[in-house]
Design a protein around this motif. Sequence first.
Motif, PDB file in Angstrom:
ATOM      1  N   ASP A 211       0.808  -1.218   0.000  1.00 28.93           N
ATOM      2  CA  ASP A 211       0.000   0.000   0.000  1.00 28.93           C
ATOM      3  C   ASP A 211       0.842   1.269   0.000  1.00 28.93           C
ATOM      4  O   ASP A 211       0.326   2.366   0.222  1.00 28.93           O
ATOM      5  CB  ASP A 211      -0.943   0.000   1.209  1.00 28.93           C
ATOM      6  CG  ASP A 211      -0.187  -0.054   2.533  1.00 28.93           C
ATOM      7  OD1 ASP A 211       1.051  -0.236   2.499  1.00 28.93           O
ATOM      8  OD2 ASP A 211      -0.835   0.083   3.594  1.00 28.93           O
ATOM      9  N   GLY A 212       2.158   1.139  -0.232  1.00 29.56           N
ATOM     10  CA  GLY A 212       3.013   2.318  -0.301  1.00 29.56           C
ATOM     11  C   GLY A 212       3.682   2.694   0.998  1.00 29.56           C
ATOM     12  O   GLY A 212       4.379   3.708   1.051  1.00 29.56           O
ATOM     13  N   GLY A 213       3.501   1.910   2.050  1.00 31.75           N
ATOM     14  CA  GLY A 213       4.148   2.190   3.323  1.00 31.75           C
ATOM     15  C   GLY A 213       5.495   1.497   3.429  1.00 31.75           C
ATOM     16  O   GLY A 213       6.111   1.121   2.423  1.00 31.75           O
ATOM     17  N   PHE A 214       5.940   1.326   4.669  1.00 25.65           N
ATOM     18  CA  PHE A 214       7.240   0.705   4.912  1.00 25.65           C
ATOM     19  C   PHE A 214       7.140  -0.143   6.175  1.00 25.65           C
ATOM     20  O   PHE A 214       6.448   0.231   7.131  1.00 25.65           O
ATOM     21  CB  PHE A 214       8.336   1.770   5.081  1.00 25.65           C
ATOM     22  CG  PHE A 214       9.725   1.239   4.900  1.00 25.65           C
ATOM     23  CD1 PHE A 214      10.258   1.081   3.633  1.00 25.65           C
ATOM     24  CD2 PHE A 214      10.503   0.883   5.990  1.00 25.65           C
ATOM     25  CE1 PHE A 214      11.539   0.596   3.453  1.00 25.65           C
ATOM     26  CE2 PHE A 214      11.788   0.390   5.824  1.00 25.65           C
ATOM     27  CZ  PHE A 214      12.300   0.255   4.535  1.00 25.65           C
ATOM     28  N   GLU A 215       7.842  -1.262   6.156  1.00 22.37           N
ATOM     29  CA  GLU A 215       7.779  -2.188   7.280  1.00 22.37           C
ATOM     30  C   GLU A 215       9.183  -2.625   7.690  1.00 22.37           C
ATOM     31  O   GLU A 215      10.008  -2.962   6.834  1.00 22.37           O
ATOM     32  CB  GLU A 215       6.954  -3.430   6.914  1.00 22.37           C
ATOM     33  CG  GLU A 215       6.894  -4.475   8.026  1.00 22.37           C
ATOM     34  CD  GLU A 215       6.139  -5.722   7.615  1.00 22.37           C
ATOM     35  OE1 GLU A 215       5.973  -6.614   8.446  1.00 22.37           O
ATOM     36  OE2 GLU A 215       5.724  -5.803   6.440  1.00 22.37           O
ATOM     37  N   VAL A 216       9.434  -2.586   8.986  1.00 22.01           N
ATOM     38  CA  VAL A 216      10.677  -3.079   9.566  1.00 22.01           C
ATOM     39  C   VAL A 216      10.312  -4.208  10.517  1.00 22.01           C
ATOM     40  O   VAL A 216       9.521  -4.002  11.447  1.00 22.01           O
ATOM     41  CB  VAL A 216      11.448  -1.974  10.308  1.00 22.01           C
ATOM     42  CG1 VAL A 216      12.674  -2.560  10.999  1.00 22.01           C
ATOM     43  CG2 VAL A 216      11.854  -0.867   9.353  1.00 22.01           C
ATOM     44  N   ALA A 217      10.848  -5.385  10.274  1.00 24.94           N
ATOM     45  CA  ALA A 217      10.575  -6.542  11.120  1.00 24.94           C
ATOM     46  C   ALA A 217      11.895  -7.148  11.547  1.00 24.94           C
ATOM     47  O   ALA A 217      12.801  -7.334  10.722  1.00 24.94           O
ATOM     48  CB  ALA A 217       9.726  -7.578  10.382  1.00 24.94           C
ATOM     49  N   ALA A 218      12.026  -7.426  12.846  1.00 24.92           N
ATOM     50  CA  ALA A 218      13.275  -7.971  13.381  1.00 24.92           C
ATOM     51  C   ALA A 218      12.961  -8.995  14.457  1.00 24.92           C
ATOM     52  O   ALA A 218      11.937  -8.906  15.156  1.00 24.92           O
ATOM     53  CB  ALA A 218      14.156  -6.860  13.945  1.00 24.92           C
TER      54      ALA A 218
END
Length: 437
Positions: free
Chosen positions: A414-421
């Motif tokens: 959807d045009g966002g950003f995701e950081v997963a750790a």
Amino acid sequence: MARGALHRLRQDLFVDAFAFRPMPPLEDAKVSRWVPWLPERLRHWLRWLPHLMVGFFSVCVFLASFTMGYDMGPVRGTLVGGFSLLVAAAPALTLFRPVGAYWLALGAFVASVVGVALISDYPSAFSGTAFPTLLAVMTLVVLRTRPRMAVEMWLVTLAVGAVVLAVTRNDSGDLGPVMVFSGMVLICAAAVRAWREERRQVVETLTATAEERSRRTLLEERATIARELHDVVAHHMSVIAIQAEAAPYRVENTPPELATSFATIRENAVAALTELRRILGVVRSEDPDAFAEVDPEAPQPTLASLESLLDSVRGAGLTVEAVITGAPRPLPQGVELSAYRIVQEALSNTLRHAPGADARVEISYVLGGLGLRIINGAPSRLAKPSPGAGHGVLGMRERVQMLGGEMTADHTEDGGFEVAAFIPVAASEATAKGGAA
């Protein structure tokens, strides 16, 4: 200046004139950018298009030269055929030995002028194919080598042409206009070559600058991590030193061997603290003011301080919600600190690069460690350009890798950003941390 010019001319045209310098095929990325609609197999063969074009030009030159004199009799026809082959070989040779191709084309031009002098009905040098082929070869050589070759080859060609025409007593009236025209063509080729070289250097400079900026950002982040680790380890080492010093007084009639062991533990802890401070000084020596605004006595933040961080970014205009799953438990201080910094950096990136977007912070306490997920939506307005874009991700990734974890950072659909750790935490470490607390 004259000596320098002659030295450069000798280096360019005479030293290793027939050295093997093959022309490489086009880059795959360039071909894909030009014709992205072609199948991959055809794009692979299209890399050799310049070579095919030069080869086709050589075939056309041979046919044109041979057609001019094939009906001049068997002897003259053989000579014309050999001359045609000599002329046509020069363009093809530019693919492998560009400077040697120029000398071959120049030799063919001289042979054509001599042929005009010896054979009355032999085609003229300027109305035939010898000089146009020579001009085409010089243009290809300039495009393949360096711009100054245009001036050097033009001067040599002018001198050789004037001498040969004077010796053979041919009409040299066409020499001036033809050389002026050839000079204009070579100037255009030199300009194209200079533009391509300048563009390549700009790309290399931008690439080197980006790599240097990334390396500098990574080193700065490592310096920050080194300071924070110093604070974490120094706290525990100080506790060990104090407990080792106080332990003998808590036991009556302490055996001398035990007292000596506690004293040794304390000395080693103090020595470790001294070494840590020395190493930290080396790390920070390049930028002594890097942490000038940070209170050295202030405790390092943990996930317990997460709510104050969220309040701070909410005050900056970011709508953010936090979701905590699992049973919160004490974790090693390094893990808590890195998790806090990752959330902090991800939210800061949202403020900088996604103005007007909402954010969500998810913290999962699982059996094997700690999971983090920070996601934001698409920005509602245009973000201001940021020269450090992407460098915060380097720091987050460095922290996660230091603790043996894994991390992903990418755009969402959807045009966002995701950081997963995910940061692994051994059960024994968490238990020991909970017992100490």
